[in-house]
Write a protein that holds these residues in place. Structure first.
Motif, PDB file in Angstrom:
ATOM      1  N   ALA A  16       0.820  -1.212   0.000  1.00  0.00           N
ATOM      2  CA  ALA A  16       0.000   0.000   0.000  1.00  0.00           C
ATOM      3  C   ALA A  16       0.852   1.259   0.000  1.00  0.00           C
ATOM      4  CB  ALA A  16      -0.929  -0.001   1.210  1.00  0.00           C
ATOM      5  N   HIS A  17       2.132   1.124   0.323  1.00  0.00           N
ATOM      6  CA  HIS A  17       3.047   2.271   0.299  1.00  0.00           C
ATOM      7  C   HIS A  17       3.530   2.575  -1.108  1.00  0.00           C
ATOM      8  CE1 HIS A  17       3.318   2.654   4.660  1.00  0.00           C
ATOM      9  NE2 HIS A  17       3.293   1.339   4.704  1.00  0.00           N
ATOM     10  N   GLY A  18       3.395   1.616  -2.029  1.00  0.00           N
ATOM     11  CA  GLY A  18       3.828   1.842  -3.397  1.00  0.00           C
ATOM     12  C   GLY A  18       4.601   0.656  -3.937  1.00  0.00           C
ATOM     13  N   ARG A  19       5.160   0.849  -5.112  1.00  0.00           N
ATOM     14  CA  ARG A  19       5.900  -0.216  -5.788  1.00  0.00           C
ATOM     15  C   ARG A  19       7.403  -0.048  -5.556  1.00  0.00           C
ATOM     16  NH1 ARG A  19       4.999  -2.299 -11.996  1.00  0.00           N
ATOM     17  NH2 ARG A  19       6.740  -3.760 -12.075  1.00  0.00           N
ATOM     18  N   THR A  26      11.191   3.437   3.573  1.00  0.00           N
ATOM     19  CA  THR A  26      11.002   4.759   4.179  1.00  0.00           C
ATOM     20  C   THR A  26       9.915   4.723   5.244  1.00  0.00           C
ATOM     21  OG1 THR A  26      11.717   5.896   2.169  1.00  0.00           O
ATOM     22  CG2 THR A  26      10.376   7.157   3.717  1.00  0.00           C
ATOM     23  N   ALA A  27       8.813   4.030   4.946  1.00  0.00           N
ATOM     24  CA  ALA A  27       7.679   3.972   5.873  1.00  0.00           C
ATOM     25  C   ALA A  27       8.010   3.186   7.136  1.00  0.00           C
ATOM     26  CB  ALA A  27       6.469   3.362   5.177  1.00  0.00           C
ATOM     27  N   LEU A  29      10.949   2.522   8.470  1.00  0.00           N
ATOM     28  CA  LEU A  29      11.993   3.154   9.279  1.00  0.00           C
ATOM     29  C   LEU A  29      11.452   4.368  10.037  1.00  0.00           C
ATOM     30  CD1 LEU A  29      15.177   2.973   7.005  1.00  0.00           C
ATOM     31  CD2 LEU A  29      14.394   1.369   8.761  1.00  0.00           C
ATOM     32  N   ALA A  30      10.403   4.970   9.507  1.00  0.00           N
ATOM     33  CA  ALA A  30       9.793   6.126  10.172  1.00  0.00           C
ATOM     34  C   ALA A  30       8.587   5.736  11.020  1.00  0.00           C
ATOM     35  CB  ALA A  30       9.374   7.159   9.132  1.00  0.00           C
ATOM     36  N   GLY A  31       8.096   4.496  10.845  1.00  0.00           N
ATOM     37  CA  GLY A  31       6.908   4.065  11.575  1.00  0.00           C
ATOM     38  C   GLY A  31       5.646   4.760  11.111  1.00  0.00           C
ATOM     39  N   LYS A  32       5.477   4.890   9.779  1.00  0.00           N
ATOM     40  CA  LYS A  32       4.317   5.584   9.218  1.00  0.00           C
ATOM     41  C   LYS A  32       3.384   4.588   8.535  1.00  0.00           C
ATOM     42  CE  LYS A  32       6.370  10.139   8.696  1.00  0.00           C
ATOM     43  NZ  LYS A  32       6.581  11.299   7.817  1.00  0.00           N
TER      44      LYS A  32
END
Length: 371
Positions: A16-19, A26-27, A29-32
Protein backbone atom coordinates in the motif's frame (compact mmCIF):
# COMPACT_ATOMS: atom_id res chain seq x y z
CA UNK A 1 27.23 -33.21 2.43
CA UNK A 2 28.69 -29.70 2.13
CA UNK A 3 25.98 -27.05 2.17
CA UNK A 4 26.21 -23.86 0.14
CA UNK A 5 25.68 -20.38 1.56
CA UNK A 6 22.34 -18.91 0.41
CA UNK A 7 22.16 -15.23 -0.54
CA UNK A 8 19.49 -12.75 -1.63
CA UNK A 9 20.21 -11.10 -4.97
CA UNK A 10 16.85 -9.69 -6.00
CA UNK A 11 13.72 -8.13 -4.46
CA UNK A 12 10.41 -7.06 -5.95
CA UNK A 13 7.72 -5.39 -3.83
CA UNK A 14 4.26 -3.92 -4.05
CA UNK A 15 2.44 -2.71 -0.93
CA UNK A 16 0.00 0.00 0.00
CA UNK A 17 3.05 2.27 0.30
CA UNK A 18 3.83 1.84 -3.40
CA UNK A 19 5.90 -0.22 -5.79
CA UNK A 20 9.51 -1.14 -5.11
CA UNK A 21 11.60 -1.29 -1.93
CA UNK A 22 12.15 2.45 -1.40
CA UNK A 23 8.67 3.62 -0.29
CA UNK A 24 8.19 0.64 2.01
CA UNK A 25 11.62 1.05 3.61
CA UNK A 26 11.00 4.76 4.18
CA UNK A 27 7.68 3.97 5.87
CA UNK A 28 8.91 1.21 8.19
CA UNK A 29 11.99 3.15 9.28
CA UNK A 30 9.79 6.13 10.17
CA UNK A 31 6.91 4.06 11.57
CA UNK A 32 4.32 5.58 9.22
CA UNK A 33 1.30 3.28 8.62
CA UNK A 34 -0.69 3.07 5.38
CA UNK A 35 -4.08 2.28 6.92
CA UNK A 36 -7.21 3.95 5.67
CA UNK A 37 -10.78 3.19 4.67
CA UNK A 38 -11.02 0.42 2.07
CA UNK A 39 -12.12 1.79 -1.29
CA UNK A 40 -11.26 -1.06 -3.68
CA UNK A 41 -14.36 -2.99 -2.60
CA UNK A 42 -17.44 -2.37 -0.49
CA UNK A 43 -16.79 -3.57 3.08
CA UNK A 44 -20.54 -4.04 3.48
CA UNK A 45 -21.62 -4.30 7.10
CA UNK A 46 -18.12 -4.82 8.46
CA UNK A 47 -17.58 -3.19 11.84
CA UNK A 48 -14.02 -2.28 10.80
CA UNK A 49 -13.60 -0.73 7.36
CA UNK A 50 -9.86 0.05 7.50
CA UNK A 51 -6.93 -1.77 5.86
CA UNK A 52 -3.69 -0.96 4.04
CA UNK A 53 -4.80 -1.25 0.44
CA UNK A 54 -3.71 -0.08 -2.98
CA UNK A 55 -5.87 1.88 -5.35
CA UNK A 56 -6.88 0.08 -8.52
CA UNK A 57 -8.68 -3.04 -9.63
CA UNK A 58 -6.81 -5.63 -7.58
CA UNK A 59 -5.69 -7.85 -10.50
CA UNK A 60 -3.57 -10.31 -8.53
CA UNK A 61 -2.16 -12.13 -11.58
CA UNK A 62 -0.90 -8.93 -13.21
CA UNK A 63 0.57 -7.64 -9.96
CA UNK A 64 2.45 -10.85 -9.17
CA UNK A 65 3.82 -11.12 -12.71
CA UNK A 66 5.08 -7.52 -12.56
CA UNK A 67 6.71 -7.96 -9.13
CA UNK A 68 8.41 -11.23 -10.10
CA UNK A 69 9.77 -9.48 -13.18
CA UNK A 70 11.03 -6.65 -10.95
CA UNK A 71 12.86 -9.11 -8.69
CA UNK A 72 14.44 -10.90 -11.66
CA UNK A 73 15.60 -7.57 -13.10
CA UNK A 74 16.93 -6.50 -9.70
CA UNK A 75 18.96 -9.73 -9.58
CA UNK A 76 20.18 -9.36 -13.17
CA UNK A 77 18.66 -12.66 -14.33
CA UNK A 78 18.18 -11.60 -17.94
CA UNK A 79 19.41 -14.87 -19.40
CA UNK A 80 18.84 -17.12 -16.40
CA UNK A 81 15.11 -17.04 -15.75
CA UNK A 82 14.58 -20.35 -17.52
CA UNK A 83 16.85 -21.99 -14.91
CA UNK A 84 14.84 -20.69 -11.93
CA UNK A 85 11.97 -22.63 -10.35
CA UNK A 86 9.15 -20.75 -8.66
CA UNK A 87 8.18 -21.33 -5.04
CA UNK A 88 4.81 -19.63 -4.60
CA UNK A 89 2.84 -18.64 -1.49
CA UNK A 90 -0.76 -17.54 -1.62
CA UNK A 91 -4.17 -18.25 -0.15
CA UNK A 92 -7.46 -19.61 -1.36
CA UNK A 93 -9.62 -16.51 -1.08
CA UNK A 94 -11.80 -14.84 -3.67
CA UNK A 95 -9.03 -12.83 -5.34
CA UNK A 96 -6.84 -15.94 -5.72
CA UNK A 97 -9.58 -18.11 -7.18
CA UNK A 98 -10.52 -15.33 -9.58
CA UNK A 99 -6.86 -14.92 -10.59
CA UNK A 100 -6.19 -18.64 -10.96
CA UNK A 101 -9.42 -19.52 -12.64
CA UNK A 102 -11.90 -22.21 -11.75
CA UNK A 103 -10.75 -25.58 -10.45
CA UNK A 104 -7.42 -24.95 -8.74
CA UNK A 105 -6.81 -21.27 -8.05
CA UNK A 106 -3.41 -21.24 -6.30
CA UNK A 107 -1.81 -23.86 -8.56
CA UNK A 108 -3.14 -22.27 -11.74
CA UNK A 109 -2.10 -18.82 -10.59
CA UNK A 110 1.45 -20.04 -9.88
CA UNK A 111 1.66 -21.77 -13.26
CA UNK A 112 0.51 -18.60 -15.02
CA UNK A 113 3.11 -16.51 -13.18
CA UNK A 114 5.93 -18.94 -14.04
CA UNK A 115 4.90 -19.03 -17.70
CA UNK A 116 4.51 -15.27 -18.13
CA UNK A 117 7.81 -14.48 -16.42
CA UNK A 118 9.84 -17.14 -18.22
CA UNK A 119 10.73 -19.21 -15.15
CA UNK A 120 11.41 -22.93 -15.44
CA UNK A 121 8.18 -23.93 -13.75
CA UNK A 122 6.51 -24.25 -10.37
CA UNK A 123 8.45 -26.15 -7.73
CA UNK A 124 5.82 -25.93 -4.99
CA UNK A 125 2.77 -23.93 -3.97
CA UNK A 126 2.21 -23.01 -0.31
CA UNK A 127 -1.17 -22.16 1.21
CA UNK A 128 -0.16 -22.76 4.84
CA UNK A 129 -1.70 -19.56 6.24
CA UNK A 130 0.63 -16.97 7.77
CA UNK A 131 3.79 -19.10 7.48
CA UNK A 132 3.28 -19.87 3.77
CA UNK A 133 5.82 -17.28 2.60
CA UNK A 134 8.46 -18.05 5.21
CA UNK A 135 8.05 -21.80 4.64
CA UNK A 136 8.56 -21.25 0.91
CA UNK A 137 11.76 -19.32 1.63
CA UNK A 138 13.03 -22.05 3.96
CA UNK A 139 12.40 -24.84 1.47
CA UNK A 140 13.89 -22.95 -1.46
CA UNK A 141 16.96 -22.19 0.66
CA UNK A 142 17.26 -25.86 1.59
CA UNK A 143 17.23 -26.92 -2.05
CA UNK A 144 19.89 -24.36 -2.94
CA UNK A 145 22.03 -25.23 0.08
CA UNK A 146 21.99 -28.90 -0.90
CA UNK A 147 22.90 -28.19 -4.51
CA UNK A 148 19.56 -29.20 -6.01
CA UNK A 149 19.32 -25.86 -7.81
CA UNK A 150 21.58 -22.80 -8.14
CA UNK A 151 18.87 -20.19 -7.74
CA UNK A 152 15.13 -19.84 -7.26
CA UNK A 153 12.39 -17.22 -7.19
CA UNK A 154 10.18 -17.20 -4.10
CA UNK A 155 7.02 -15.15 -4.55
CA UNK A 156 3.72 -14.55 -2.85
CA UNK A 157 0.71 -12.33 -3.03
CA UNK A 158 -2.28 -11.24 -1.00
CA UNK A 159 -4.72 -8.49 -1.89
CA UNK A 160 -7.31 -7.67 0.74
CA UNK A 161 -10.75 -8.78 -0.38
CA UNK A 162 -14.27 -8.52 0.97
CA UNK A 163 -14.33 -12.14 2.18
CA UNK A 164 -11.19 -11.83 4.33
CA UNK A 165 -12.22 -8.44 5.66
CA UNK A 166 -15.60 -9.83 6.69
CA UNK A 167 -14.09 -13.02 8.15
CA UNK A 168 -11.61 -11.31 10.44
CA UNK A 169 -14.13 -8.62 11.31
CA UNK A 170 -16.70 -11.23 12.34
CA UNK A 171 -14.07 -12.84 14.56
CA UNK A 172 -13.42 -9.48 16.24
CA UNK A 173 -9.76 -9.75 15.27
CA UNK A 174 -9.56 -6.33 13.54
CA UNK A 175 -8.56 -3.16 15.38
CA UNK A 176 -11.59 -0.92 15.67
CA UNK A 177 -9.45 2.15 16.37
CA UNK A 178 -7.75 2.03 12.96
CA UNK A 179 -4.26 1.33 14.32
CA UNK A 180 -2.15 -1.78 14.91
CA UNK A 181 -0.26 -1.59 18.23
CA UNK A 182 1.92 -4.70 18.61
CA UNK A 183 3.13 -5.45 22.15
CA UNK A 184 1.47 -2.27 23.48
CA UNK A 185 -0.97 -1.99 26.32
CA UNK A 186 -4.35 -1.12 24.85
CA UNK A 187 -3.79 -2.98 21.56
CA UNK A 188 -7.07 -3.80 19.86
CA UNK A 189 -6.17 -6.19 17.05
CA UNK A 190 -4.77 -6.47 13.56
CA UNK A 191 -5.54 -4.85 10.22
CA UNK A 192 -5.09 -6.46 6.82
CA UNK A 193 -2.73 -5.17 4.15
CA UNK A 194 -1.94 -5.74 0.48
CA UNK A 195 1.42 -7.26 -0.40
CA UNK A 196 2.95 -8.81 -3.48
CA UNK A 197 6.56 -9.86 -2.95
CA UNK A 198 9.27 -11.72 -4.87
CA UNK A 199 12.72 -12.71 -3.62
CA UNK A 200 15.56 -14.21 -5.67
CA UNK A 201 17.70 -16.66 -3.68
CA UNK A 202 20.98 -18.04 -4.99
CA UNK A 203 23.99 -19.99 -3.86
CA UNK A 204 26.78 -17.60 -2.89
CA UNK A 205 29.08 -19.32 -5.38
CA UNK A 206 26.57 -18.90 -8.19
CA UNK A 207 26.02 -15.23 -7.39
CA UNK A 208 29.76 -14.60 -7.19
CA UNK A 209 30.37 -16.44 -10.43
CA UNK A 210 28.12 -14.10 -12.39
CA UNK A 211 29.13 -10.97 -10.49
CA UNK A 212 25.72 -10.42 -8.90
CA UNK A 213 25.15 -7.89 -6.13
CA UNK A 214 24.31 -9.59 -2.83
CA UNK A 215 21.63 -7.84 -0.77
CA UNK A 216 21.85 -10.10 2.29
CA UNK A 217 22.31 -13.72 3.36
CA UNK A 218 19.70 -16.23 4.45
CA UNK A 219 21.91 -17.95 6.99
CA UNK A 220 19.45 -19.99 9.02
CA UNK A 221 15.89 -21.25 8.87
CA UNK A 222 13.72 -23.54 10.95
CA UNK A 223 10.12 -24.64 11.40
CA UNK A 224 8.34 -26.07 14.43
CA UNK A 225 4.80 -27.01 15.39
CA UNK A 226 3.07 -26.91 18.75
CA UNK A 227 -0.51 -27.91 17.77
CA UNK A 228 -1.80 -26.17 20.88
CA UNK A 229 -5.10 -24.95 19.41
CA UNK A 230 -6.65 -24.44 16.00
CA UNK A 231 -6.41 -20.63 16.23
CA UNK A 232 -4.92 -19.71 19.61
CA UNK A 233 -1.15 -19.70 20.18
CA UNK A 234 0.57 -21.69 22.90
CA UNK A 235 0.76 -19.11 25.74
CA UNK A 236 4.30 -20.22 26.55
CA UNK A 237 5.43 -19.90 22.94
CA UNK A 238 7.11 -23.33 22.94
CA UNK A 239 6.87 -23.92 19.19
CA UNK A 240 8.18 -20.50 18.23
CA UNK A 241 10.98 -20.73 20.78
CA UNK A 242 12.01 -24.07 19.30
CA UNK A 243 12.06 -22.60 15.78
CA UNK A 244 14.13 -19.62 16.97
CA UNK A 245 16.73 -21.81 18.65
CA UNK A 246 16.98 -24.15 15.65
CA UNK A 247 17.26 -21.29 13.14
CA UNK A 248 20.03 -19.61 15.12
CA UNK A 249 21.84 -22.94 15.51
CA UNK A 250 21.72 -23.57 11.76
CA UNK A 251 23.13 -20.09 11.15
CA UNK A 252 25.76 -20.48 13.85
CA UNK A 253 24.66 -17.19 15.40
CA UNK A 254 24.40 -16.81 19.20
CA UNK A 255 21.35 -14.82 20.36
CA UNK A 256 23.47 -12.00 21.77
CA UNK A 257 24.77 -11.22 18.28
CA UNK A 258 21.30 -10.40 16.95
CA UNK A 259 20.81 -6.73 16.16
CA UNK A 260 17.07 -6.91 15.48
CA UNK A 261 13.98 -9.13 15.57
CA UNK A 262 11.16 -8.58 13.10
CA UNK A 263 8.36 -10.12 15.13
CA UNK A 264 5.12 -11.69 13.95
CA UNK A 265 3.38 -9.12 16.20
CA UNK A 266 -0.22 -9.08 15.01
CA UNK A 267 -1.40 -6.61 17.63
CA UNK A 268 -3.82 -9.14 19.14
CA UNK A 269 -3.83 -9.71 22.88
CA UNK A 270 -2.99 -13.41 23.13
CA UNK A 271 -0.64 -13.67 20.15
CA UNK A 272 1.64 -10.82 21.21
CA UNK A 273 1.89 -12.13 24.77
CA UNK A 274 2.69 -15.64 23.51
CA UNK A 275 5.34 -14.32 21.15
CA UNK A 276 6.92 -12.34 23.96
CA UNK A 277 7.19 -15.58 25.93
CA UNK A 278 8.67 -17.31 22.89
CA UNK A 279 11.31 -14.62 22.45
CA UNK A 280 12.32 -14.87 26.10
CA UNK A 281 12.55 -18.65 25.86
CA UNK A 282 14.26 -18.70 22.47
CA UNK A 283 16.78 -15.91 23.05
CA UNK A 284 17.46 -16.47 26.72
CA UNK A 285 19.37 -13.70 28.49
CA UNK A 286 19.68 -11.76 25.20
CA UNK A 287 15.90 -11.27 25.01
CA UNK A 288 16.12 -8.19 27.19
CA UNK A 289 18.51 -6.35 24.89
CA UNK A 290 17.68 -7.29 21.27
CA UNK A 291 15.45 -4.60 19.65
CA UNK A 292 12.05 -5.89 18.51
CA UNK A 293 9.38 -4.48 16.23
CA UNK A 294 6.46 -5.71 14.19
CA UNK A 295 6.20 -3.97 10.85
CA UNK A 296 2.61 -5.19 10.54
CA UNK A 297 1.99 -1.97 12.45
CA UNK A 298 2.94 -0.13 9.25
CA UNK A 299 2.02 -2.35 6.27
CA UNK A 300 -0.69 -4.54 7.78
CA UNK A 301 -1.12 -8.29 7.90
CA UNK A 302 -0.63 -9.84 4.46
CA UNK A 303 -1.62 -13.38 5.53
CA UNK A 304 0.15 -15.93 3.28
CA UNK A 305 2.50 -13.26 1.92
CA UNK A 306 3.47 -12.01 5.40
CA UNK A 307 6.59 -14.12 5.81
CA UNK A 308 7.97 -12.94 2.49
CA UNK A 309 7.09 -9.30 3.11
CA UNK A 310 8.66 -9.23 6.56
CA UNK A 311 11.74 -11.09 5.33
CA UNK A 312 12.15 -8.43 2.63
CA UNK A 313 11.69 -5.63 5.17
CA UNK A 314 14.32 -7.20 7.43
CA UNK A 315 16.78 -7.57 4.55
CA UNK A 316 16.26 -3.93 3.54
CA UNK A 317 16.68 -2.70 7.11
CA UNK A 318 19.90 -4.71 7.51
CA UNK A 319 21.25 -3.18 4.34
CA UNK A 320 20.26 0.32 5.51
CA UNK A 321 21.63 -0.27 9.01
CA UNK A 322 18.45 1.17 10.56
CA UNK A 323 15.76 -0.25 12.86
CA UNK A 324 12.12 -0.44 11.69
CA UNK A 325 9.79 1.32 14.12
CA UNK A 326 6.97 -0.44 15.96
CA UNK A 327 4.20 2.04 15.11
CA UNK A 328 1.19 2.71 17.32
CA UNK A 329 2.88 1.83 20.60
CA UNK A 330 1.22 3.58 23.56
CA UNK A 331 2.65 2.08 26.73
CA UNK A 332 4.35 -1.07 27.96
CA UNK A 333 2.27 -4.16 28.68
CA UNK A 334 3.59 -6.35 31.53
CA UNK A 335 2.66 -9.40 29.45
CA UNK A 336 4.98 -8.25 26.65
CA UNK A 337 8.36 -7.44 28.24
CA UNK A 338 10.34 -7.04 25.01
CA UNK A 339 12.58 -4.09 23.97
CA UNK A 340 10.20 -2.50 21.47
CA UNK A 341 11.64 -0.11 18.85
CA UNK A 342 9.70 3.11 19.43
CA UNK A 343 11.93 5.65 17.68
CA UNK A 344 14.08 5.60 14.51
CA UNK A 345 17.63 4.55 15.23
CA UNK A 346 20.68 2.64 14.00
CA UNK A 347 20.88 -1.13 13.81
CA UNK A 348 24.00 -2.13 15.72
CA UNK A 349 25.07 -5.46 14.27
CA UNK A 350 24.98 -7.69 11.24
CA UNK A 351 22.38 -10.34 12.14
CA UNK A 352 18.58 -10.22 12.30
CA UNK A 353 15.72 -12.63 12.93
CA UNK A 354 12.30 -12.73 11.25
CA UNK A 355 9.55 -14.73 13.00
CA UNK A 356 6.12 -15.87 11.83
CA UNK A 357 3.44 -18.15 13.19
CA UNK A 358 0.09 -19.32 11.89
CA UNK A 359 -3.19 -20.93 12.89
CA UNK A 360 -2.78 -24.54 13.87
CA UNK A 361 0.50 -23.98 15.71
CA UNK A 362 2.91 -23.57 12.76
CA UNK A 363 6.03 -21.52 13.48
CA UNK A 364 8.97 -20.34 11.36
CA UNK A 365 12.19 -18.47 12.07
CA UNK A 366 14.54 -17.02 9.46
CA UNK A 367 18.01 -15.70 10.29
CA UNK A 368 19.44 -13.02 7.99
CA UNK A 369 22.98 -11.71 7.76
CA UNK A 370 24.20 -8.47 6.23
CA UNK A 371 25.91 -8.81 2.85
Amino acid sequence: MTHSTVVVTGLGLLTAHGRGPAPLLTAVLAGKPAFGEVRRFDPGRSRVRAAATLAGTGDLTAEVVAVVADACDDAGLAGLRAECPLFFATGTGTSVVRAGGSGNGPAELAATVARRTGLSGVARVYTSACVAGSTALAEAASMIARGRCDRAVVAGGFLVDADHQALFDAGRALADDGAVRPFSNGRRGMLLGDAVVAVVLESAAGAQGRGARVRSRLAGWARAGDAYHVCQPDPGGAGMASAIRAGLARAGVPPEELAYVNANGTGTTRADAAESSALRAGLGAAAGSVPVSSTKSVHGHALEASGLLEFAVTALALDAGRLPVNAGFVEADPQCPVPVVREPGPMRGRWALSCNFAFGGANTALVLGAA
